[in-house]
Design an enzyme around this catalytic site. Structure first.
Site, PDB file in Angstrom:
ATOM      1  N   LYS A 190       0.876  -1.181   0.000  1.00 43.26           N
ATOM      2  CA  LYS A 190       0.000   0.000   0.000  1.00 43.26           C
ATOM      3  C   LYS A 190       0.910   1.227   0.000  1.00 43.26           C
ATOM      4  CE  LYS A 190      -1.889   2.971   2.102  1.00 43.26           C
ATOM      5  NZ  LYS A 190      -1.704   4.408   1.757  1.00 43.26           N
ATOM      6  N   GLU A 266       9.111   1.239  11.099  1.00 40.67           N
ATOM      7  CA  GLU A 266      10.263   2.123  10.822  1.00 40.67           C
ATOM      8  C   GLU A 266       9.702   3.534  10.824  1.00 40.67           C
ATOM      9  OE1 GLU A 266      13.230   0.923  10.625  1.00 40.67           O
ATOM     10  OE2 GLU A 266      12.809  -1.190  10.270  1.00 40.67           O
ATOM     11  N   CYS A 301      13.741  10.754   6.969  1.00 42.96           N
ATOM     12  CA  CYS A 301      13.560  10.365   8.370  1.00 42.96           C
ATOM     13  C   CYS A 301      14.844  10.554   9.158  1.00 42.96           C
ATOM     14  CB  CYS A 301      13.117   8.909   8.444  1.00 42.96           C
ATOM     15  SG  CYS A 301      14.225   7.801   7.543  1.00 42.96           S
ATOM     16  N   GLU A 400       9.411  16.059  15.028  1.00 44.51           N
ATOM     17  CA  GLU A 400       9.889  15.890  13.656  1.00 44.51           C
ATOM     18  C   GLU A 400       9.130  16.842  12.737  1.00 44.51           C
ATOM     19  OE1 GLU A 400       8.813  12.292  11.492  1.00 44.51           O
ATOM     20  OE2 GLU A 400      10.889  12.130  10.822  1.00 44.51           O
TER      21      GLU A 400
HETATM   22  P1  NAD Z   1       2.300   8.495   7.537  1.00 44.77           P
HETATM   23  O1  NAD Z   1       2.405   7.747   8.808  1.00 44.77           O
HETATM   24  O2  NAD Z   1       1.316   9.597   7.442  1.00 44.77           O
HETATM   25  O3  NAD Z   1       1.930   7.511   6.338  1.00 44.77           O
HETATM   26  C1  NAD Z   1       2.717   6.383   6.032  1.00 44.77           C
HETATM   27  C2  NAD Z   1       1.834   5.345   5.361  1.00 44.77           C
HETATM   28  O4  NAD Z   1       0.836   4.944   6.292  1.00 44.77           O
HETATM   29  C3  NAD Z   1       1.103   5.846   4.123  1.00 44.77           C
HETATM   30  O5  NAD Z   1       1.009   4.816   3.171  1.00 44.77           O
HETATM   31  C4  NAD Z   1      -0.277   6.176   4.673  1.00 44.77           C
HETATM   32  O6  NAD Z   1      -1.303   6.106   3.717  1.00 44.77           O
HETATM   33  C5  NAD Z   1      -0.449   5.115   5.726  1.00 44.77           C
HETATM   34  N1  NAD Z   1      -1.376   5.509   6.790  1.00 44.77           N
HETATM   35  C6  NAD Z   1      -1.589   6.759   7.276  1.00 44.77           C
HETATM   36  N2  NAD Z   1      -2.545   6.725   8.230  1.00 44.77           N
HETATM   37  C7  NAD Z   1      -2.927   5.432   8.357  1.00 44.77           C
HETATM   38  C8  NAD Z   1      -3.881   4.771   9.158  1.00 44.77           C
HETATM   39  N3  NAD Z   1      -4.632   5.435  10.036  1.00 44.77           N
HETATM   40  N4  NAD Z   1      -4.009   3.438   9.028  1.00 44.77           N
HETATM   41  C9  NAD Z   1      -3.239   2.755   8.149  1.00 44.77           C
HETATM   42  N5  NAD Z   1      -2.348   3.326   7.343  1.00 44.77           N
HETATM   43  C10 NAD Z   1      -2.179   4.658   7.444  1.00 44.77           C
HETATM   44  O7  NAD Z   1       3.771   8.983   7.188  1.00 44.77           O
HETATM   45  P2  NAD Z   1       4.233   9.828   5.930  1.00 44.77           P
HETATM   46  O8  NAD Z   1       3.851  11.249   6.150  1.00 44.77           O
HETATM   47  O9  NAD Z   1       3.788   9.150   4.686  1.00 44.77           O
HETATM   48  O10 NAD Z   1       5.812   9.645   6.002  1.00 44.77           O
HETATM   49  C11 NAD Z   1       6.628  10.435   6.773  1.00 44.77           C
HETATM   50  C12 NAD Z   1       7.092   9.685   7.991  1.00 44.77           C
HETATM   51  O11 NAD Z   1       7.781   8.492   7.607  1.00 44.77           O
HETATM   52  C13 NAD Z   1       8.083  10.479   8.801  1.00 44.77           C
HETATM   53  O12 NAD Z   1       7.763  10.382  10.160  1.00 44.77           O
HETATM   54  C14 NAD Z   1       9.403   9.791   8.505  1.00 44.77           C
HETATM   55  O13 NAD Z   1      10.376   9.969   9.519  1.00 44.77           O
HETATM   56  C15 NAD Z   1       8.987   8.378   8.362  1.00 44.77           C
HETATM   57  N6  NAD Z   1       9.982   7.587   7.655  1.00 44.77           N
HETATM   58  C16 NAD Z   1      10.711   6.675   8.355  1.00 44.77           C
HETATM   59  C17 NAD Z   1      11.694   5.920   7.724  1.00 44.77           C
HETATM   60  C18 NAD Z   1      12.505   4.884   8.466  1.00 44.77           C
HETATM   61  O14 NAD Z   1      13.084   4.021   7.816  1.00 44.77           O
HETATM   62  N7  NAD Z   1      12.551   4.918   9.786  1.00 44.77           N
HETATM   63  C19 NAD Z   1      11.920   6.104   6.353  1.00 44.77           C
HETATM   64  C20 NAD Z   1      11.147   7.041   5.671  1.00 44.77           C
HETATM   65  C21 NAD Z   1      10.179   7.775   6.331  1.00 44.77           C
END
Ligand code: NAD
Length: 499
Positions: A190, A266, A301, A400
């Site tokens: 997804k 992650e 991240c 963040e």
């Molecule tokens: P997000 O949590 O908003 O979304 C991530 C994914 O989760 C998306 O596919 C989104 O559609 C899905 N999602 C969102 N709400 C959901 C819910 N209620 N139920 C199920 N799925 C849901 O994060 P983002 O804004 O897409 O990404 C940014 C974040 O990702 C930052 O916090 C960043 O630090 C983190 N990140 C971490 C790593 C790592 O390896 N640690 C790498 C890249 C990004």
């Protein structure tokens, strides 16, 4: 063709998009026919309509993945066969590099030069690396007594739900797909609703490489719809999640409310970049701090978003970082020379601008940037921004931001530096800059972070694990350790009579 001479604007104008889901080996519309608009943050223009996956689509994708797993069309193939298919998949990614890079740039706003030189090759290398690894892994025979034989074997888990963010869409997908597919699992991916296009194309390239239908399904859609349906699904064995800490918490709840599926998170970071006055090349340190912070528009991240500088060198060092900022002036990501592109969408831009306001309101000094720019293009651009005089308890020091905003905090001694560095809820990455080998090792050991850099910040390779301490997550992507997430350990006792 020499990619530096490509007219990416012309290519973008001619590019065909397909926003349909990929289920059971074919492109399909959402079951209810609904779509959502996919807009480019470069100029706000609509790229295409994307299938709005919901429960019915996730049900179909999980059922397809389960059938594919249970009949052994992939899981039961010899590792050497899976290797061949995945190596072809990696080759297909490289062969489609210009198209994939363009899709990634149009979809989420990063400069085309980096989509092409970083994102596409890293995704291909990841898939190829796990392909190469999988026929070199041995299981174990435990050192038990002579009257029994105990085999410790790794088995694929079954159906993996992979939920990924928008900042490195292809790389994040590859970090899940590489180990999960190589180990023999089926996957339902997804992608983020903010950047679904390359994931959908990857599924086609995998099918073309010989990955059997149903082994990889991609369902685009919103988090609370497709994401929630996947994470709650009773027939999904594990979730490999990358995203915010807020959503990571939900993943654990979904598992608790459904089938206790494994959850590997992650999550976010607030990484510290600690500079001691004894480091002998402060110019390089300043350049590296700016480069790592503003790369990918600060939407990384592991961006070193907290710069901890010893008070004796702080003024000089901060000026050296500020001097780097003009290099990161935002430009059109389709121009080959652009180094910093557009933020992914309006919501993310207003989050970033909101933090800039919060920094000012809490009394930090905005020494550079702080404004939206290029608004006349219809795109979403924010200047590289630097706050000095940040105090540890301020929101811009603790939360963040996920945008091009760097917070400088001064420290007096090593103990204070460590206490500041470890004093957030995150623990993804950190770096220490010192020419004193004892101090460098001492601080590196004391930092609570999944990755620590000493006197550099750029090294990265698929061979090393990536993940966080504390609320930055659990489990590790990359390296052989990632197989732990997508395999079960089985012990088989065999009685040996007459021993
Ligand atoms: P997000 O949590 O908003 O979304 C991530 C994914 O989760 C998306 O596919 C989104 O559609 C899905 N999602 C969102 N709400 C959901 C819910 N209620 N139920 C199920 N799925 C849901 O994060 P983002 O804004 O897409 O990404 C940014 C974040 O990702 C930052 O916090 C960043 O630090 C983190 N990140 C971490 C790593 C790592 O390896 N640690 C790498 C890249 C990004």
């Amino acid at each position: 063709m020499d990619t530096a001479r490509i007219d990416w604007h012309a290519r973008a104008a001619a590019l065909a998009f397909d926003g349909r889901a990929f289920i059971d080996g074919a492109r399909v519309a959402a079951a209810d026919g609904e779509t959502f608009a996919c807009r480019s943050p470069i100029d706000g223009r609509s790229l295409c309509e994307v299938a709005r996956g919901r429960q019915a689509d996730i049900d179909a994708a999980v059922a397809s993945a389960r059938r594919a797993f249970d009949d052994g069309r992939w899981a039961a193939r010899a590792p050497a066969v899976r290797k061949k298919v995945l190596l072809r998949f990696a080759e297909n990614i490289l062969a489609a590099r210009e198209e994939l890079a363009l899709l990634e740039t149009l979809d989420m706003g990063k400069p085309i030069q980096y989509s092409l030189s970083v994102d596409v090759p890293a995704a291909a290398r990841c898939i190829a690396w796990y392909a190469e690894a999988v026929d070199k892994l041995y299981d174990e025979v435990a050192p038990t007594g002579p009257q029994a034989l105990a085999l410790v074997t790794r088995e694929p888990m079954g159906v993996i739900g992979a939920i990924v963010p928008w900042n490195y869409p292809m790389i994040m997908a590859a970090w899940k797909l590489g180990p999960a597919l190589a180990a023999g699992n089926s996957v339902v991916l997804k992608p983020s609703e903010k950047s679904p296009l390359t994931a959908l194309r990857l599924a086609e390239l995998a099918l073309d490489a010989g990955l059997p239908p149903g082994v990889l399904n991609v369902v685009p859609g919103h988090g609370p719809e497709a994401g929630e349906a996947l994470a709650l699904h009773a027939d999904v064995d594990a979730i490999g999640f990358t995203g915010s800490t807020r959503t990571g918490r939900r993943m654990l709840e979904y598992a608790g409310r459904s089938n206790l599926k494994r959850v590997y998170n992650e999550l976010g970071g607030k990484s510290a970049f600690i500079v001691f006055p004894d480091f002998d090349d402060l110019g390089r340190a300043a350049k590296t701090a700016a480069g790592a912070m503003y790369f990918n528009q600060g939407e990384s991240c592991n961006a070193p978003s907290r710069l901890l500088v010893h008070e004796d060198i702080a003024d000089e060092f901060v000026q050296a970082v500020v001097a780097q900022l003009p290099r990161y002036a935002p430009g059109n990501p389709l121009d080959a020379a652009t180094v910093m592109g557009a933020l992914v969408d309006e919501a993310q831009m207003s989050t970033v601008l909101g933090y800039i306001e919060a920094g000012r309101a809490e009394g930090a000094a905005c020494l550079a940037g702080g404004q939206r720019v290029r608004a006349e293009t219809g795109g979403l651009y924010v200047e590289p921004t630097l706050f000095d005089g940040v105090r540890h308890e301020m929101r811009i020091a603790q939360e963040e931001i996920f945008g091009p905003v760097l917070s400088v905090i001064r420290f007096r001694d090593e103990a204070e530096a460590l206490s500041l560095a470890n004093g957030t809820s995150y623990g993804l990455q950190a770096s220490v800059w010192s020419s004193n080998i004892n101090r460098a090792h001492r601080v590196a050991r004391a930092l609570k972070a999944g990755t620590v850099h000493v006197n550099q910040y750029d090294e990265d390779d698929i061979t090393v694990p990536f993940g966080g301490y504390k609320q930055s997550g659990n489990g590790r992507d990359k390296s052989l350790h990632a197989f732990d997430k997508y395999t079960e350990l089985k012990t088989t006792w065999v009685r040996v009579d007459g021993a």
